[in-house]
Write a protein that holds these residues in place. Sequence first.
Motif, PDB file in Angstrom:
ATOM      1  N   ARG A  30     -28.946 -95.843  33.996  1.00  0.00           N
ATOM      2  CA  ARG A  30     -30.115 -95.269  34.656  1.00  0.00           C
ATOM      3  C   ARG A  30     -30.022 -95.437  36.171  1.00  0.00           C
ATOM      4  O   ARG A  30     -29.549 -96.461  36.668  1.00  0.00           O
ATOM      5  N   ILE A  31     -30.534 -94.420  36.905  1.00  0.00           N
ATOM      6  CA  ILE A  31     -30.635 -94.485  38.361  1.00  0.00           C
ATOM      7  C   ILE A  31     -32.101 -94.252  38.703  1.00  0.00           C
ATOM      8  O   ILE A  31     -32.605 -93.128  38.631  1.00  0.00           O
ATOM      9  N   ASP A  32     -32.801 -95.322  39.054  1.00  0.00           N
ATOM     10  CA  ASP A  32     -34.247 -95.208  39.254  1.00  0.00           C
ATOM     11  C   ASP A  32     -34.742 -96.426  40.023  1.00  0.00           C
ATOM     12  O   ASP A  32     -34.114 -97.483  39.996  1.00  0.00           O
ATOM     13  N   ASN A  33     -35.866 -96.264  40.696  1.00  0.00           N
ATOM     14  CA  ASN A  33     -36.481 -97.393  41.395  1.00  0.00           C
ATOM     15  C   ASN A  33     -37.467 -98.142  40.514  1.00  0.00           C
ATOM     16  O   ASN A  33     -37.934 -99.216  40.878  1.00  0.00           O
ATOM     17  N   ASP A  36     -31.672-104.312  33.121  1.00  0.00           N
ATOM     18  CA  ASP A  36     -30.251-104.617  32.945  1.00  0.00           C
ATOM     19  C   ASP A  36     -29.354-103.391  33.059  1.00  0.00           C
ATOM     20  O   ASP A  36     -28.143-103.528  33.245  1.00  0.00           O
ATOM     21  N   ILE A  37     -29.933-102.200  32.922  1.00  0.00           N
ATOM     22  CA  ILE A  37     -29.097-100.994  32.946  1.00  0.00           C
ATOM     23  C   ILE A  37     -29.521-100.014  34.041  1.00  0.00           C
ATOM     24  O   ILE A  37     -29.077 -98.870  34.046  1.00  0.00           O
ATOM     25  N   THR A  38     -30.364-100.461  34.969  1.00  0.00           N
ATOM     26  CA  THR A  38     -30.880 -99.566  36.006  1.00  0.00           C
ATOM     27  C   THR A  38     -30.368 -99.968  37.380  1.00  0.00           C
ATOM     28  O   THR A  38     -30.421-101.138  37.757  1.00  0.00           O
ATOM     29  N   VAL A  39     -29.872 -98.989  38.125  1.00  0.00           N
ATOM     30  CA  VAL A  39     -29.456 -99.171  39.519  1.00  0.00           C
ATOM     31  C   VAL A  39     -30.433 -98.396  40.396  1.00  0.00           C
ATOM     32  O   VAL A  39     -30.789 -97.253  40.077  1.00  0.00           O
ATOM     33  N   SER A  40     -30.879 -99.002  41.486  1.00  0.00           N
ATOM     34  CA  SER A  40     -31.825 -98.327  42.370  1.00  0.00           C
ATOM     35  C   SER A  40     -31.169 -97.111  43.022  1.00  0.00           C
ATOM     36  O   SER A  40     -29.941 -97.042  43.171  1.00  0.00           O
TER      37      SER A  40
END
Length: 287
Positions: A61-64, A70-74
């Motif tokens: 995931r790419i989200d703020n 654990d699986i999200t990048v800003s």
Amino acid sequence: MSNLLIYKRTKKYIRLKYTIAWYVGILFFFILYFSGIVPVYIFFRKKYLKQYLTFVLMYHRIDNVKTDRDITVSIKNFENQMKYLRQNYDVISLDTLLSRHKQNHIKQIDEIAVTFDDGFKDNFTNAFPILRKYDIPASIFVATNFIDKNEGLSREDIFLMKKRNIAFGSHTRTHNVLSETDKNSALEEIRGSKKILEEILQDDVRYFAYPYGKRELDFNDDSMRIVKEAGYSAAFSTNNGCITNNSDIFALERLGVRDFPMFVFKVRISGIFENKWIHILWKYLGV
């Protein structure tokens, strides 16, 4: 002592252990980066050892909004990472990577490919514009039962991205653990998802990524055989490492990317952890 109390204490201990490992890991990366060890290692590896590496990065995931931390990048971190890749690596598609791998291509620069697992909507809304900005080819492995669902990609998203340098692969239909799935169900997961994606894309789907992706834990030799017989050309795991001539074409390594500081990202894709002694130290620290 009640079972509930034991459970709470165990959970607290695991959380504490994870937190300590996190900070030890960050400190280790900090020392490697700011001591100057990493650039010296890269120079030595390329200049004297003539070693150039091939990595496949794995995002989700790419989200703020850190719903799945654990699986999200800003979004900001992701853009900084893509900018860094474009400036320092040969960023290639999976087609190019696997063609070169088959031909034992002699590299003159480190190669890297970008992949996403699951097929979240934010891959289209947040990641796709950044990929286009830096001209980064990427591949998205989609769990097809989530298409057109609330947080999943739509058919229109997939078709539009396909026309703009984004490739698609299969990630089963329901994201089941294949090693725990009976043969008939595994066949449907692997073949069925391929068929659905090919109908949407009007094109062949050649690559597969195993859900959860740890070899022998989440998939096994039977899973790999079904993937091969279903007509895929290659498959990707979540086992960490770079791709070498010894890599199994149906269990290729990737590096999972999390929302770490930029210096951690740079160290992780420097290749220093492919050095045997650094790798042993990393394992010894337990991070």
